[in-house]
Design an enzyme around this catalytic site. Structure first.
Site, mmCIF file in Angstrom:
data_model
loop_
_atom_site.group_PDB
_atom_site.id
_atom_site.type_symbol
_atom_site.label_atom_id
_atom_site.label_comp_id
_atom_site.label_asym_id
_atom_site.label_seq_id
_atom_site.Cartn_x
_atom_site.Cartn_y
_atom_site.Cartn_z
ATOM 1 N N HIS A 85 94.830 65.253 174.619
ATOM 2 C CA HIS A 85 93.555 65.493 173.933
ATOM 3 C C HIS A 85 92.687 64.257 174.070
ATOM 4 C CE1 HIS A 85 90.664 67.108 171.110
ATOM 5 N NE2 HIS A 85 90.570 65.875 170.651
ATOM 6 N N ASP A 164 90.041 73.875 159.523
ATOM 7 C CA ASP A 164 89.300 72.831 160.247
ATOM 8 C C ASP A 164 87.985 73.361 160.799
ATOM 9 O OD1 ASP A 164 88.977 70.196 161.534
ATOM 10 O OD2 ASP A 164 88.987 71.457 163.318
ATOM 11 N N ARG A 171 81.205 69.152 157.812
ATOM 12 C CA ARG A 171 81.064 67.696 158.006
ATOM 13 C C ARG A 171 79.887 67.376 158.914
ATOM 14 N NH1 ARG A 171 86.239 66.528 160.743
ATOM 15 N NH2 ARG A 171 85.303 64.498 161.060
ATOM 16 N N SER A 186 91.582 66.480 161.605
ATOM 17 C CA SER A 186 90.932 67.602 162.274
ATOM 18 C C SER A 186 91.538 67.813 163.664
ATOM 19 C CB SER A 186 89.429 67.296 162.376
ATOM 20 O OG SER A 186 88.794 68.116 163.306
ATOM 21 N N LYS A 190 94.743 70.828 164.847
ATOM 22 C CA LYS A 190 94.595 71.817 165.926
ATOM 23 C C LYS A 190 95.667 71.619 166.994
ATOM 24 C CE LYS A 190 90.279 70.641 166.034
ATOM 25 N NZ LYS A 190 88.851 70.398 165.989
HETATM 26 N N1 URA Z 1 86.760 66.448 167.222
HETATM 27 C C1 URA Z 1 87.363 67.239 166.313
HETATM 28 O O1 URA Z 1 87.987 68.221 166.662
HETATM 29 N N2 URA Z 1 87.248 66.897 165.012
HETATM 30 C C2 URA Z 1 86.572 65.830 164.579
HETATM 31 O O2 URA Z 1 86.519 65.588 163.402
HETATM 32 C C3 URA Z 1 85.936 65.031 165.546
HETATM 33 C C4 URA Z 1 86.060 65.371 166.866
#
Ligand code: URA
Length: 452
Positions: A85, A164, A171, A186, A190
């Site tokens: 990621h 999320d 946010r 966050s 995932k």
């Molecule tokens: N990418 C995400 O998935 N979440 C965040 O809070 C910031 C970047």
């Protein structure tokens, strides 16, 4: 009757006290169910932004976000799994060559990706510039492709960490994005829900990234590695430079073309360097994982001779050769075809282009990632709102990178778009985007640090 009152939870964090496990579980679940109102969650997000979360609070917060949806499981696969990621950057097309490269060594790479918002591009937007390529797979299709090919890049289903999805959107409009515990939970919720056994994080650092400086990038990397480990996922992070764009292109089809060059054994040095560094980390992490847990779906037990033989093969893999001998390219072709795309079709080209040139002789000493990213976005490569379309051919092509010698009048960047009215705003965003100086800057490496 609800177990808690949202106001009590908000006040606990507002007053710098520690939230209980039960409070965290409840507030994330109740927010997902719509019982905690958006304004209450935004107050809590701001309290977390200002006062932080302890490590146990953070782990519980991430666990509650994972528990808000489904958690995929690859334990029946005959392959180990490893994913990557990136926290997002300009010209970051690394997922495209990396996924087939790692999969070509027998490791399953479940790349559940998203579309871009703002100046960083989304992997799905890039791949959707390939004619007929399909981002949406059912879970059954994804598992089948993971088993047959190992390489899957597809849209993350709505079932993964729905808490999320809601919280990130909130946010975004409440000034609470740039907060290490909220970003870390966050991303990691995932990735953990996606079910990978091993995870390599590419934490970007520099003007084009969330984290502009090394101490903040390090803090984010350490926090995410901690969450991964505490949830049983073998996790490491590389902190990598995002002060200048990766490679020579920013924009969807432009980046796919560059990724294919890398898979054909060419491509810009920094893209190749980072692809290889991340591939080695993913194979190493998959090897560590095999030794620890075996490969249940292949009947390989942990700690035995077969586990160490398979782990050894991954550690010895010649990833550089796989980019030059066609091995990774064969997996790319198969991966694109499996999702109905034509890997050999011509990619879209923007209808108009305009080139900006060097204003002096000397060395290019900087080329600002954020400014190039905003230019590509304004040319139509990115979107400002989730529902906006993107142009496949739009973006920026760079003809030089920091460290290169340039001469006055030489092309430095070419802007591509289908709508010439976009050139002015793109040019504005490139004001002072680069510097040219008499002395060559010291050579730099794209990988800045490793966090394990
Ligand atoms: N990418 C995400 O998935 N979440 C965040 O809070 C910031 C970047």
């Amino acid at each position: 009757m609800e177990a808690f009152d949202a106001v009590d939870v908000i006040e606990t964090k507002r007053d710098k006290k520690v939230l209980s496990d039960a409070q965290i579980d409840w507030v994330i679940d109740a927010y997902t169910r719509g019982v905690v109102a958006e304004e209450q969650m935004s107050a809590l997000a701001m309290a977390v932004f200002l006062n932080g979360l302890t490590r146990p609070e953070l782990n519980r917060w991430a666990a509650a976000m994972i528990a808000s949806g489904e958690r995929l499981d690859y334990s029946h696969l005959s392959r180990p799994t490893a994913d990557k990621h990136s926290t997002g950057g300009v010209g970051d097309k690394i997922t495209l060559p990396l996924t087939p490269l790692v999969a070509s060594f027998g490791v399953g790479v479940p790349q559940l990706s998203g579309r871009g918002l703002g100046h960083t591009g989304g992997t799905l937007d890039k791949l959707e510039s390939i004619p007929r390529w399909r981002a949406a797979l059912t879970n059954d299709e994804m598992y089948a492709q993971m088993e047959s090919l190992g390489a899957v890049i597809c849209q993350a289903g709505a079932g993964l960490a729905p808490a999320d999805r809601k919280l990130y959107a909130l946010r975004d409009v409440t000034g609470t994005v740039a907060c290490v515990p909220l970003i870390a939970s966050s991303i990691m919720s995932k990735k953990i829900a996606e079910g990978t056994g091993a995870l390599v994080l590419d934490v970007k650092c520099g003007s084009g990234a969330f984290m502009a400086d090394l101490p903040r990038a390090r803090e984010l990397a350490q926090t995410m590695v901690g969450i991964g480990r505490d949830h049983g996922v073998t996790t490491v992070a590389l902190i990598t430079d995002m002060s200048t764009p990766l490679g020579l292109t920013a924009g969807n089809a432009l980046e796919v073309r560059e990724a294919v060059e890398v898979l054909a054994g060419g491509g810009p040095t920094d893209v190749v360097e980072l692809t290889l560094a991340l591939a080695r980390e993913m194979l190493q992490a998959a090897a560590d994982r095999i030794e620890k847990t075996g490969i249940p779906g292949a009947g390989v037990a942990p700690g035995g001779a077969e586990a160490s033989r398979r782990a050894g093969q991954l550690r010895d893999a010649d990833v550089a050769a796989a980019l030059t001998n066609g091995r990774a390219m064969d997996t790319w072709d198969a991966m694109i075809k499996a999702q109905d795309g034509d890997p050999h079709a011509d990619l879209p080209v923007a209808r108009h282009n305009e080139t900006l040139t060097a204003e002096a002789d000397g060395y290019l000493t900087s080329l600002d990632a954020l400014k190039v990213g905003v230019a590509a976005w304004r040319l139509g490569a990115g979107r400002a709102r989730k529902e906006d379309p993107v142009q496949a051919g739009a973006g920026v092509v760079m003809h030089a990178k920091p460290g290169d010698r340039v001469t006055k009048g030489q092309p430095l960047v070419t802007l591509h778009t289908d709508e010439p009215a976009r050139f002015d705003r793109a040019r504005e965003s490139l004001a002072d985007a680069w510097t040219i100086a008499p002395d060559q800057p010291p050579a730099t490496s794209v990988v800045l640090e490793r966090v394990a």
